[in-house]
Enzyme design. Structure first.
Site, short mmCIF file in Angstrom:
data_model
loop_
_atom_site.label_atom_id
_atom_site.label_comp_id
_atom_site.label_asym_id
_atom_site.label_seq_id
_atom_site.Cartn_x
_atom_site.Cartn_y
_atom_site.Cartn_z
N GLY A 44 0.73 -0.79 0.00
CA GLY A 44 -0.14 0.14 -0.11
C GLY A 44 1.02 1.19 0.08
O GLY A 44 0.31 1.88 -0.79
N CYS A 45 1.96 1.29 1.05
CA CYS A 45 2.81 1.92 0.51
C CYS A 45 3.35 2.81 -0.43
O CYS A 45 3.83 4.14 -0.77
CB CYS A 45 4.17 2.68 1.92
SG CYS A 45 2.97 1.82 3.47
N THR A 46 4.11 1.34 -1.29
CA THR A 46 4.91 1.73 -2.35
C THR A 46 3.54 2.12 -4.05
O THR A 46 3.77 3.10 -4.40
CB THR A 46 5.26 -0.07 -3.00
OG1 THR A 46 6.04 -0.07 -1.55
CG2 THR A 46 5.80 0.54 -3.81
#
Length: 155
Positions: A44-46
């Site tokens: 998700g952060c990527t």
């Protein structure tokens, strides 16, 4: 005391990628999108970082800088930025100074276990260093478009 809409944000300095130490006041004269993400190099952060990178030119055209922040160490942040070719710097907030100022540390549950972690959140700061909009409990799909629309609405 955490940040509030229409109030100045605290001028916190943190280690940043590119062997820098950045303060929020370094961005005065332009708007700043400050987004907090739970952990470098997770899916998700990527995706959130890639979405901000894809829209970076649009944000720049609207006189708006982008900064990402998490509790990851500077080495993890450097690796994350390099591997994903992010066009903005990442802040390392290992001591949670900025996380606490922006009240993004929340009790989270995963697989029945509770732990404290970063609630994905984004803050829009104006040219004078005042918080003008916030998004908390962010879901990644469509989020960057929503932030960009808010920036564009400011003119």
């Amino acid at each position: 005391m955490s940040v509030a809409i229409n109030e100045p944000v605290p001028d916190i300095q943190l280690p940043a990628t590119g062997d820098k130490a950045l303060k929020l006041s370094d961005f005065r004269g332009q708007r700043l999108v400050l987004f907090f993400y739970p952990k470098a190099s997770t899916s998700g952060c990527t995706q959130e970082g890639l979405d901000f990178t894809a829209a970076a030119a649009d944000f720049a055209a609207a006189n708006t800088a982008i900064l990402g922040a998490s509790r990851d160490g500077i080495k993890a942040q450097e690796n994350f930025k390099t591997k994903q070719s992010f066009t903005f710097d990442l802040l390392s907030d290992k001591d949670e100074v900025m996380c606490k100022a922006f009240d993004v540390i929340k009790l989270k549950k995963m697989y029945g276990k509770e732990s404290l972690g970063i609630e994905r959140s984004t803050f829009l700061i104006d040219e004078q260093g005042t918080l003008i909009q916030e998004w908390r409990g962010v879901k990644v799909p469509g989020h960057v478009d929503e932030v960009l629309a808010a920036v564009r609405a400011l003119g």
